[in-house]
Design a protein around this motif. Sequence first.
Motif, PDB file in Angstrom:
ATOM      1  N   LEU A   1       9.156  26.920  -7.006  1.00  0.00           N
ATOM      2  CA  LEU A   1       7.717  26.254  -6.860  1.00  0.00           C
ATOM      3  C   LEU A   1       7.012  24.826  -6.664  1.00  0.00           C
ATOM      4  N   TYR A   2       6.533  24.745  -7.677  1.00  0.00           N
ATOM      5  CA  TYR A   2       6.787  22.914  -8.310  1.00  0.00           C
ATOM      6  C   TYR A   2       7.446  21.894  -7.456  1.00  0.00           C
ATOM      7  N   ARG A   3       8.360  22.551  -7.974  1.00  0.00           N
ATOM      8  CA  ARG A   3       9.742  21.434  -7.192  1.00  0.00           C
ATOM      9  C   ARG A   3      10.057  21.529  -5.669  1.00  0.00           C
ATOM     10  N   ILE A   4       9.481  22.000  -5.523  1.00  0.00           N
ATOM     11  CA  ILE A   4       9.862  22.170  -3.586  1.00  0.00           C
ATOM     12  C   ILE A   4       8.618  21.666  -3.137  1.00  0.00           C
ATOM     13  N   GLY A   5       7.510  21.975  -4.367  1.00  0.00           N
ATOM     14  CA  GLY A   5       5.998  20.724  -3.377  1.00  0.00           C
ATOM     15  C   GLY A   5       5.936  19.417  -3.460  1.00  0.00           C
ATOM     16  N   PHE A   6       6.609  19.086  -4.836  1.00  0.00           N
ATOM     17  CA  PHE A   6       6.892  17.555  -5.376  1.00  0.00           C
ATOM     18  C   PHE A   6       7.874  16.749  -4.868  1.00  0.00           C
ATOM     19  N   ALA A   7       8.656  17.694  -4.333  1.00  0.00           N
ATOM     20  CA  ALA A   7       9.932  17.069  -2.996  1.00  0.00           C
ATOM     21  C   ALA A   7       8.823  17.266  -1.146  1.00  0.00           C
ATOM     22  N   LEU A   8       8.216  17.968  -1.283  1.00  0.00           N
ATOM     23  CA  LEU A   8       7.228  17.999  -0.273  1.00  0.00           C
ATOM     24  C   LEU A   8       6.807  16.833   0.085  1.00  0.00           C
ATOM     25  N   VAL A   9       6.028  16.397  -0.990  1.00  0.00           N
ATOM     26  CA  VAL A   9       4.991  14.982  -1.399  1.00  0.00           C
ATOM     27  C   VAL A   9       6.003  13.454  -1.346  1.00  0.00           C
TER      28      VAL A   9
ATOM     29  N   ALA B   1       8.891   8.700   1.100  1.00  0.00           N
ATOM     30  CA  ALA B   1      10.052   7.780   0.556  1.00  0.00           C
ATOM     31  C   ALA B   1      10.852   7.047   1.739  1.00  0.00           C
ATOM     32  N   VAL B   2      10.660   8.067   3.165  1.00  0.00           N
ATOM     33  CA  VAL B   2      11.057   8.041   4.916  1.00  0.00           C
ATOM     34  C   VAL B   2      10.665   6.784   5.065  1.00  0.00           C
ATOM     35  N   ILE B   3       9.654   7.165   5.403  1.00  0.00           N
ATOM     36  CA  ILE B   3       8.067   6.510   5.440  1.00  0.00           C
ATOM     37  C   ILE B   3       8.335   4.900   4.873  1.00  0.00           C
ATOM     38  N   LEU B   4       8.928   5.071   3.563  1.00  0.00           N
ATOM     39  CA  LEU B   4       8.100   3.924   3.140  1.00  0.00           C
ATOM     40  C   LEU B   4       9.794   2.581   3.568  1.00  0.00           C
ATOM     41  N   ILE B   5      11.347   3.672   3.498  1.00  0.00           N
ATOM     42  CA  ILE B   5      12.204   3.198   3.951  1.00  0.00           C
ATOM     43  C   ILE B   5      12.219   2.999   5.527  1.00  0.00           C
ATOM     44  N   ILE B   6      11.790   3.167   6.782  1.00  0.00           N
ATOM     45  CA  ILE B   6      11.609   3.233   8.086  1.00  0.00           C
ATOM     46  C   ILE B   6      10.671   1.802   8.392  1.00  0.00           C
ATOM     47  N   TYR B   7       9.750   2.036   7.376  1.00  0.00           N
ATOM     48  CA  TYR B   7       8.750   1.028   7.441  1.00  0.00           C
ATOM     49  C   TYR B   7       9.407  -0.521   6.711  1.00  0.00           C
ATOM     50  N   PHE B   8      10.763  -0.764   5.641  1.00  0.00           N
ATOM     51  CA  PHE B   8      10.746  -1.732   5.272  1.00  0.00           C
ATOM     52  C   PHE B   8      12.511  -2.447   5.910  1.00  0.00           C
ATOM     53  N   PHE B   9      12.846  -0.970   6.530  1.00  0.00           N
ATOM     54  CA  PHE B   9      14.302  -1.879   7.437  1.00  0.00           C
ATOM     55  C   PHE B   9      13.355  -2.251   9.432  1.00  0.00           C
ATOM     56  N   ASN B  10      12.237  -1.966   9.455  1.00  0.00           N
ATOM     57  CA  ASN B  10      12.304  -2.147  11.144  1.00  0.00           C
ATOM     58  C   ASN B  10      10.752  -3.741  10.602  1.00  0.00           C
TER      59      ASN B  10
ATOM     60  N   GLY C   1       0.837  -1.015  -0.322  1.00  0.00           N
ATOM     61  CA  GLY C   1       0.094   0.148  -0.271  1.00  0.00           C
ATOM     62  C   GLY C   1       0.610   1.448   0.212  1.00  0.00           C
ATOM     63  N   LEU C   2       2.005   1.360   0.671  1.00  0.00           N
ATOM     64  CA  LEU C   2       2.956   2.634   1.041  1.00  0.00           C
ATOM     65  C   LEU C   2       3.538   2.363  -0.555  1.00  0.00           C
ATOM     66  N   LEU C   3       3.958   1.259  -0.750  1.00  0.00           N
ATOM     67  CA  LEU C   3       4.206   1.634  -2.501  1.00  0.00           C
ATOM     68  C   LEU C   3       3.680   2.059  -3.435  1.00  0.00           C
ATOM     69  N   LEU C   4       2.890   1.405  -3.194  1.00  0.00           N
ATOM     70  CA  LEU C   4       1.257   2.367  -4.474  1.00  0.00           C
ATOM     71  C   LEU C   4       1.077   3.793  -3.716  1.00  0.00           C
ATOM     72  N   LEU C   5       1.017   4.296  -3.011  1.00  0.00           N
ATOM     73  CA  LEU C   5       1.004   5.421  -2.510  1.00  0.00           C
ATOM     74  C   LEU C   5       2.136   6.358  -3.143  1.00  0.00           C
TER      75      LEU C   5
ATOM     76  N   ILE D   1       1.635   6.772  -7.152  1.00  0.00           N
ATOM     77  CA  ILE D   1       0.517   6.816  -7.532  1.00  0.00           C
ATOM     78  C   ILE D   1       1.397   9.078  -7.270  1.00  0.00           C
ATOM     79  N   ALA D   2       1.656   9.180  -6.083  1.00  0.00           N
ATOM     80  CA  ALA D   2       2.218  10.477  -5.793  1.00  0.00           C
ATOM     81  C   ALA D   2       3.204  11.221  -6.149  1.00  0.00           C
ATOM     82  N   HIS D   3       4.143   9.715  -6.938  1.00  0.00           N
ATOM     83  CA  HIS D   3       5.481  10.510  -6.961  1.00  0.00           C
ATOM     84  C   HIS D   3       5.503  10.324  -9.248  1.00  0.00           C
ATOM     85  N   SER D   4       4.773   9.126 -10.183  1.00  0.00           N
ATOM     86  CA  SER D   4       4.466   9.603 -10.883  1.00  0.00           C
ATOM     87  C   SER D   4       3.015  10.560 -11.607  1.00  0.00           C
ATOM     88  N   GLY D   5       1.891  10.483 -10.458  1.00  0.00           N
ATOM     89  CA  GLY D   5       1.217  11.211 -10.923  1.00  0.00           C
ATOM     90  C   GLY D   5       1.741  13.179 -10.504  1.00  0.00           C
TER      91      GLY D   5
END
Length: 232
Positions: free
Chosen positions: A37-45, A50-59, A10-14, A17-21
């Motif tokens: 401004l669009y680049r900053i918004g892209f990064a903030l999303v 990505a951090v959530i994915l990495i943490i969840y994967f490690f744990n 589910g996290l990967l799908l989210l 969708i966010a990254h490719s969308g």
Amino acid sequence: MSNSHLIILGLLLLFAIAHSGLAALRPKGEKILGPRLYRIGFALVSLPLAVILIIYFFNHRYDGVQLWQLQGVPAVQPIVWILSAISFFFLYPATFNLLEIAAVAKPEVHLYETGIVRICRHPQMVGQVIWCIAHTLWIGSSFTLVTSLGLVLHHLFGVWHGDRRLGARYGEAFEAVKARTSIVPFLAIAQGRQTLEWKEFIRPAYLGVTGFIALLWWAHPLLLRATASVPW
């Protein structure tokens, strides 16, 4: 499959969708917000996901069924580290313009045909596949296998999506680059459609990746302990 397998999918799908969308919406978004401004918004999303994915994967990397156990085999660890190092050389030099990534300089869409792109038109996909092979080999759990399959599928979609966006933006110029490059590493070179220019690899980006690999090797245990402190 345990709940963690479904959660990581589910996290990967989210993230996909966010990254490719957001990548697909870039032309319209930049007209409204401007490139920076669009680049900053892209990064903030993208970055928090990505951090959530990495943490969840490690744990949860050892969740599910242990499909194989090769960590006691002497040759496996150096193979895993070598493959991981190679994966970063594909993953990160694909984007050289760090000031554009940080929106310090105006973000642009570039049509590259130099350096790592001579080897593979989509080096980030190749790097992700190599990384997934290395870590799935080392960990051997069903959770890691499921995560790797999800990551690879996302990057394979990114190959199609990226070619589609570049084709829409550059038209015949991209078709010419596409004809001289390949998705499969070294295929265009083997077929005589492309040649390697070794001097193109002598640039700060590759030195930076080398330093990053060394730093990651040193900090890897610290990173595992840090993520373990997050109760996810």
